[in-house]
Enzyme design. Structure first.
Site, PDB file in Angstrom:
ATOM      1  N   TRP A 159     -10.231  46.114  -6.436  1.00 31.14           N
ATOM      2  CA  TRP A 159      -9.517  45.606  -5.249  1.00 31.14           C
ATOM      3  C   TRP A 159     -10.214  46.029  -3.972  1.00 31.14           C
ATOM      4  O   TRP A 159     -10.259  45.271  -3.002  1.00 31.14           O
ATOM      5  CB  TRP A 159      -8.051  46.029  -5.280  1.00 31.14           C
ATOM      6  CG  TRP A 159      -7.301  45.264  -6.331  1.00 31.14           C
ATOM      7  CD1 TRP A 159      -6.731  45.766  -7.457  1.00 31.14           C
ATOM      8  CD2 TRP A 159      -7.091  43.835  -6.389  1.00 31.14           C
ATOM      9  NE1 TRP A 159      -6.176  44.754  -8.205  1.00 31.14           N
ATOM     10  CE2 TRP A 159      -6.375  43.561  -7.575  1.00 31.14           C
ATOM     11  CE3 TRP A 159      -7.442  42.768  -5.559  1.00 31.14           C
ATOM     12  CZ2 TRP A 159      -6.004  42.254  -7.949  1.00 31.14           C
ATOM     13  CZ3 TRP A 159      -7.061  41.472  -5.928  1.00 31.14           C
ATOM     14  CH2 TRP A 159      -6.351  41.228  -7.099  1.00 31.14           C
ATOM     15  N   ASP A 185      -4.175  49.471   1.329  1.00 25.36           N
ATOM     16  CA  ASP A 185      -3.660  48.433   0.429  1.00 25.36           C
ATOM     17  C   ASP A 185      -2.776  49.121  -0.610  1.00 25.36           C
ATOM     18  O   ASP A 185      -3.260  49.648  -1.599  1.00 25.36           O
ATOM     19  CB  ASP A 185      -4.834  47.709  -0.244  1.00 25.36           C
ATOM     20  CG  ASP A 185      -4.353  46.687  -1.275  1.00 25.36           C
ATOM     21  OD1 ASP A 185      -3.138  46.563  -1.491  1.00 25.36           O
ATOM     22  OD2 ASP A 185      -5.233  46.014  -1.859  1.00 25.36           O
ATOM     23  N   LYS A 211       4.391  43.738  -7.536  1.00 18.32           N
ATOM     24  CA  LYS A 211       4.248  44.925  -8.367  1.00 18.32           C
ATOM     25  C   LYS A 211       5.447  45.857  -8.201  1.00 18.32           C
ATOM     26  O   LYS A 211       6.147  46.129  -9.150  1.00 18.32           O
ATOM     27  CB  LYS A 211       2.947  45.640  -8.038  1.00 18.32           C
ATOM     28  CG  LYS A 211       1.757  44.910  -8.681  1.00 18.32           C
ATOM     29  CD  LYS A 211       0.598  44.655  -7.806  1.00 18.32           C
ATOM     30  CE  LYS A 211      -0.356  43.683  -8.480  1.00 18.32           C
ATOM     31  NZ  LYS A 211      -1.460  43.281  -7.617  1.00 18.32           N
TER      32      LYS A 211
HETATM   33  C1  LIG Z   1      -2.458  42.738  -7.028  1.00 19.98           C
HETATM   34  C2  LIG Z   1      -3.248  43.377  -5.969  1.00 19.98           C
HETATM   35  C3  LIG Z   1      -3.822  42.630  -4.924  1.00 19.98           C
HETATM   36  C4  LIG Z   1      -3.733  41.130  -4.847  1.00 19.98           C
HETATM   37  O1  LIG Z   1      -2.467  40.696  -4.560  1.00 19.98           O
HETATM   38  P1  LIG Z   1      -2.145  39.143  -4.343  1.00 19.98           P
HETATM   39  O2  LIG Z   1      -0.739  39.193  -3.868  1.00 19.98           O
HETATM   40  O3  LIG Z   1      -2.322  38.472  -5.675  1.00 19.98           O
HETATM   41  O4  LIG Z   1      -3.074  38.596  -3.341  1.00 19.98           O
HETATM   42  C5  LIG Z   1      -4.521  43.309  -3.948  1.00 19.98           C
HETATM   43  N1  LIG Z   1      -4.657  44.651  -3.979  1.00 19.98           N
HETATM   44  C6  LIG Z   1      -4.135  45.396  -4.978  1.00 19.98           C
HETATM   45  C7  LIG Z   1      -4.308  46.874  -4.962  1.00 19.98           C
HETATM   46  C8  LIG Z   1      -3.413  44.785  -5.997  1.00 19.98           C
HETATM   47  O5  LIG Z   1      -2.888  45.519  -6.980  1.00 19.98           O
END
Ligand SMILES: *Cc1c(COP(=O)(O)O)cnc(C)c1O
Length: 360
Positions: free
Chosen positions: A102, A172, A196
């Site tokens: 990521w 993030d 998540k």
């Molecule tokens: C799942 C995830 C993303 C991407 O998320 P989307 O909503 O599909 O764009 C980005 N960063 C991390 C750490 C993730 O776990």
């Protein structure tokens, strides 16, 4: 009805109590004569839902009035672009820490807008840890420092909050938000896709310090401007109303469980049970250095990968689902966010022991 234990990394399982509440309110929300999905986002009923969700999130995370909380669309992935677009503020460079898949995506997107200084990377160790901050090469002219506190695919988590000497820190938190208490005041911006640890897919939450917004790059779409979303209380366009509502139910559920401090205790215990089971056996292994092991995503491999398929099939038969590792890593991955009950971990650990006895 037989609900399984769903170890998917995202969209991930939601608390059953939240789903049941949503079911009860599905056709008619609190005598409104209609479902939440059918309401005007500007009407009194939805406004009360939206405001309560934000207030609860602020309370749970201890978010001060110096910060805006935005409920946006486009997932965490849109934030990879919106962050440089909004936070460069006349500067031409930003620092990124590369701890896995990521981080790399965030870096690739930022490169469209600025010079990216990868101030530290764990690539040489195949992303099994976090480079200590003493080895980082931060640039004091950077517009911000971006990192990924929890790498969802590699199962690598920062055991510390970076020190950036006044440069705004951007995180993030897609796969770790609300899993434990954090000090929001250390951050310039926190963002997370909802699917998540917050709610259903289709919603992204952005928590941004107000003094950092309003100086967007020229000629950008209005939808990419945090200040426009802020000014319109995330209702510049039609927001993802149902996702926002469900997120609100999840925030209420966390409050009822005792808040993020209680979540942290449960999450730490859940993760420890699983790592202990992995470490106690030569049959299973996790490659991440112990102090950087994620509480939320636990990848593990079988000593004999020929057994992977059988493991997944037999797990499925006892109601343990979505344990297949990410295609880039192989093996297994158990994602054990807030909504995964402790009973799910106990069942998995029991299954792993049985499987080992049978196949070792
Ligand atoms: C799942 C995830 C993303 C991407 O998320 P989307 O909503 O599909 O764009 C980005 N960063 C991390 C750490 C993730 O776990």
């Amino acid at each position: 009805m037989s609900r399984v234990f769903n170890f998917s990394a995202g969209p991930a399982c939601l608390p059953q109590a939240v789903l049941e509440r949503a079911r009860d309110e599905m056709v008619e929300w609190q005598a409104a004569g209609m479902s939440v999905m059918e309401m005007s986002h500007r009407g009194k009923a939805f406004m009360s839902i939206a405001e309560k969700a934000e207030a609860d999130l602020r309370q749970l995370m201890g978010i001060s009035s110096d910060y805006s909380v935005l409920f946006l669309q486009g997932g965490a992935s849109s934030q990879f672009a919106m962050i440089p677009v909004n936070l460069l503020r006349g500067k031409s460079t930003a620092d990124y820490i590369n701890t896995g898949a990521w981080s790399k995506k965030a870096i690739a997107e930022a490169k469209r807008y600025c010079d990216v200084n990868v101030a530290a990377t764990d690539e040489a160790n195949n992303f099994t840890g976090v480079p200590p901050q003493s080895e980082w090469n931060l640039n004091k002219h950077a517009a911000y420092v971006h990192y990924t506190p929890n790498e969802t695919i590699g199962g690598v988590e920062f055991p510390f909050v970076p020190e950036t000497d006044g440069v705004p820190l951007v995180a993030d938190m897609s796969s770790t938000i609300l899993s434990r208490p954090i000090d929001v005041s250390k951050y310039g911006l926190i963002y997370a896709g909802a699917q998540k640890n917050i709610g259903p897919a289709g919603l992204a939450v952005v928590i941004v310090r107000k003094d950092l917004i309003g100086e967007v790059l020229e000629d950008q779409p209005s939808m990419f401007d945090y200040a426009i979303h802020d000014k319109n209380d995330s209702m510049y366009n039609t927001p993802p109303t149902y996702g926002w509502y469900l997120a609100g139910l999840v925030f209420e559920w966390i409050k009822l469980k005792g808040g993020v401090k209680a979540m942290a205790e449960i999450n730490e215990r859940k993760a420890k049970k699983l790592y202990d089971a992995i470490d106690a056996s030569d049959f299973y292994a996790n490659p991440v250095v112990p102090e950087c092991r994620s509480w939320m995503n636990v990848p593990f491999t079988l000593a004999n990968p020929d057994l992977d398929k059988t493991f997944l099939e037999e797990a499925e038969k006892v109601g343990l689902t979505a344990l297949k590792g990410h295609r880039s890593v192989g093996g297994m991955r158990a994602s054990i966010y807030n909504a995964m009950p402790e009973e799910g971990i106990d069942t998995l650990v029991g299954f792993m022991a049985d499987f080992e006895k049978k196949h070792a």
